[in-house]
Design an enzyme around this catalytic site. Sequence first.
Site, PDB file in Angstrom:
ATOM      1  CB  SER B 138       4.060   5.671  -1.855  1.00 56.59           C
ATOM      2  OG  SER B 138       3.253   4.525  -1.692  1.00 56.59           O
ATOM      3  CE1 TYR B 151       4.127   6.732   3.528  1.00 56.90           C
ATOM      4  CE2 TYR B 151       2.859   5.418   1.975  1.00 56.90           C
ATOM      5  CZ  TYR B 151       4.075   5.845   2.468  1.00 56.90           C
ATOM      6  OH  TYR B 151       5.228   5.371   1.902  1.00 56.90           O
TER       7      TYR B 151
END
Lengths: 434, 245
Positions: B138, B151
């Site tokens: 990501s 995250y």
Amino acid sequence: MSKTGQSWGRYPQADQTIISISDRHAALPSVAGSALPHGNGRSYGDSCLNDGGTLLHARALDRFIAFDPQTGVLECEAGVLFSEILDLVVPQGWFLPVTPGTKFVTVGGAIANDVHGKNHHKAGTFGRHVLSLELLRSDGSRRTCSPEHHPDWFAATVGGLGLTGLITKATIQLRRVAGPWMSGEVHRFKDLDGFFRLSQASDRDYEYTVAWIDCASEGNALGRGIFTRANHAPAHPDSRPTAPSRRLRVPFTPPISLINPLSLRAFNTLYYHRQRESVGHLTMHYEPHFYPLDGIGDWNRIYGPRGFMQYQCVVPPTRSADCMETLVKTIAASGEGSFLAVLKQFGDVPSPGLLSFPRPGATLALDFPNRGPRTLALLDRLDDIVANAGGAVYPAKDARMPGKYFKHYFPAWESFSPYIDPKFSSSFWRRVTE
Amino acid sequence: MQKVVIIGATSAIAEATARLYAARGAQLFLIARNATRLTDIAADLRVRGSQEVFHASLDVNDLDAHAHVIEQAWAALGSVDVVLVAHGTLPDQAQCESSVEVALKEFSTNATSTIALLTSMAPRFEAQRSGVMAVISSVAGDRGRQSNYLYGSAKAAVSAFASGLRQRMAKVGVNVLTIKPGFVDTPMTREFKKGALWAKPDDIARGIVRGADRGRNVMYLPFFWLPIMLIIRHIPEFIFKRIKL
């Protein structure tokens, strides 16, 4: 407020919470207030809106379940688009049994509005080709409904405007085709009599018939138009045009409507004279034949920020000729005009839903830029004419019909009511029944 | 005919990618936790043109179960052209700050399990001497930000691991593709307000398939995240710590 909560006419505006449904096995989410299933938002008015409540956005239910290329039986989730079905089945020699003028509708939406197409006189409505559907209710119950099992629930859900529960999946009977091409003819007609003569002469030998009429011209030009009749072409037609590859798009909403009396008259006159000969032959790909406007993305933006209103009515056969003339005269005299006036004769194939719109007679569909009270007043006048003749107006396209006329057009609404899910409602339903 | 393994196959990006491979007629082996949804997706992919769709349930945090499922995939397909590791969650950052247990569990789901899976599959690709190992990281892994640094740190671990694995596997003709999506409109991000930077799962899927076809190394999807992240990575810490991101 998410854009997905709008209707295609962009009128009226509604404020609602949107919940996306992507798992057909899950129970419905519990919501405060009322809920309404929402497919791809191609209904024009407020039948796909639930102001102050929740929309259950079902586009993510987009899985195929089974397809048998031998029999043409397709089972899929209710959020699958007609365009996705065509991409899958046309190369395998199958086609939708019935399709409206856009392929960007979901299967669930097509059932809930019991949509029709240019082949109504042969095939009836879409609901006639639904072999079964699964209905999920807010109490957690699931019913597999078909004309044989739970026929009462089937009749309520087909054309039931999403009010009887969420359609999770459906099984559809497709129709055979030899290829993606259509062959047919285009005829210019001078007046409404010309339309009725052509329609009469064509309905036996042509599966698809429809006419465009000029709603901006008065006097001698009143009711002139262009009649198209076509069939699916054989496997090896004389030419094999491809689908248009470039998709145009209206990039933003102009501050005012681009559709006004001046542009309307110019467009209608040009369109009528586009074809030089009074009869033309055509072989074309199915896309421009069925979905001319799908080639232009977000075309509804041309009507500006106030949006537009569709009006589609049907009048019974005995009154078709005189009633259509009165309607067209009233529209032309009002100066409101309509950019897309579509005229067709429905056949007498019975519609399967309690609230299905199609019934024998002539149907006229128009769209008007929303110019507030003037437009509403014109539509009220049209309602008077249609109601007097014993006709009806199409809920999927409506944003304004008075409740008294809805009840007059759809007398089955009272026997339909007990099938409404107690947690479900819509802006449309509240408007016409409360 | 391509043979494709997808881990986290019920995620929106993975499902969109599987549809593209199905339309090509690929043979697919799908792995995810929820067996019912796997069955639905497998049926859909068969209708869309996949020659054969196998599937197996796996909780990626059950590390001991990895070997068996990977064995099943290779047994079913024979060899594998593309593996896509796509599973993940979007942790609640506030919860990760108040609970060590939640923080480590989320790290395990998003990083440890991915590292374990890639490690277990690497020798098989080495033996094949061909194939693509694609992994969804990501843009959040490019720099830790206060709004979701648990995250971000898990994705940073995945990106760094994939970078090293790429060097190792390049010698035997196996390509490692790191995919760095920006904001994607999926069930995982249901709660967010969507703006102009948001992409659809279909767009990301097309990028993944293109990247796998062309042997790309690192892909920002959509492309405009490359310059955005270039800037974000280069903001000096003394400024970065004062801004809200």
